[in-house]
Motif scaffolding. Sequence first.
Motif, PDB file in Angstrom:
ATOM      1  N   SER A  15       0.846  -1.181   0.000  1.00  0.00           N
ATOM      2  CA  SER A  15       0.000   0.000   0.000  1.00  0.00           C
ATOM      3  C   SER A  15       0.890   1.242   0.000  1.00  0.00           C
ATOM      4  O   SER A  15       2.086   1.148   0.277  1.00  0.00           O
ATOM      5  CB  SER A  15      -0.907  -0.004   1.233  1.00  0.00           C
ATOM      6  OG  SER A  15      -1.879   1.018   1.149  1.00  0.00           O
ATOM      7  N   ALA A  44       1.218  -4.508   3.766  1.00  0.00           N
ATOM      8  CA  ALA A  44      -0.061  -4.374   4.455  1.00  0.00           C
ATOM      9  C   ALA A  44      -0.911  -5.622   4.305  1.00  0.00           C
ATOM     10  O   ALA A  44      -0.716  -6.428   3.397  1.00  0.00           O
ATOM     11  CB  ALA A  44      -0.828  -3.166   3.914  1.00  0.00           C
ATOM     12  N   HIS A  90      -0.938  -1.944   8.598  1.00  0.00           N
ATOM     13  CA  HIS A  90       0.491  -1.874   8.262  1.00  0.00           C
ATOM     14  C   HIS A  90       1.152  -3.064   8.952  1.00  0.00           C
ATOM     15  O   HIS A  90       0.986  -3.257  10.153  1.00  0.00           O
ATOM     16  CB  HIS A  90       1.035  -0.544   8.780  1.00  0.00           C
ATOM     17  CG  HIS A  90       2.482  -0.306   8.507  1.00  0.00           C
ATOM     18  ND1 HIS A  90       3.045   0.920   8.680  1.00  0.00           N
ATOM     19  CD2 HIS A  90       3.490  -1.111   8.098  1.00  0.00           C
ATOM     20  CE1 HIS A  90       4.328   0.870   8.382  1.00  0.00           C
ATOM     21  NE2 HIS A  90       4.619  -0.364   8.024  1.00  0.00           N
ATOM     22  N   THR A  93      -0.663   3.291   9.120  1.00  0.00           N
ATOM     23  CA  THR A  93      -2.085   3.076   9.378  1.00  0.00           C
ATOM     24  C   THR A  93      -2.307   3.292  10.875  1.00  0.00           C
ATOM     25  O   THR A  93      -1.348   3.261  11.649  1.00  0.00           O
ATOM     26  CB  THR A  93      -2.536   1.643   8.987  1.00  0.00           C
ATOM     27  OG1 THR A  93      -1.778   0.682   9.717  1.00  0.00           O
ATOM     28  CG2 THR A  93      -2.379   1.402   7.489  1.00  0.00           C
TER      29      THR A  93
END
Length: 120
Positions: free
Chosen positions: A29, A46, A74, A109
């Motif tokens: 990501s 991810a 993450h 994240t």
Amino acid sequence: MLGVYSITILALSFQYDVPLTLQGKLITSTADPAVTDDERPHQFPALQLSKPIAILCPPMETDCQPEMGVTLLHLVLQEPEMKQFKAFKGKTAKVKGTLFHADSGHHYTSVLLEVESLTP
């Protein structure tokens, strides 16, 4: 007469620092520059979940941030798990580890998963 009904859909819920296994798609990501330490986009490993999860705090816990509707985690990987991630990327896998909340510009994240193992 028409009635209005409310349906509550509960997500699977978990807690931080408790071992768990989640299943999802392993992807690379890209972090939004607004959340990075150097304000540049960064790619990161991810786990994309098919259904949202909630991370709840234990009762009376004052230093905990609950999160709802989490679908992207993450992954924090050591070298052996990074090799597995690269081999399985794009595929569905079971990932065993522990959740923790983001606390730096290197966490992309709101919730991260420190990985213990990956299996296809």
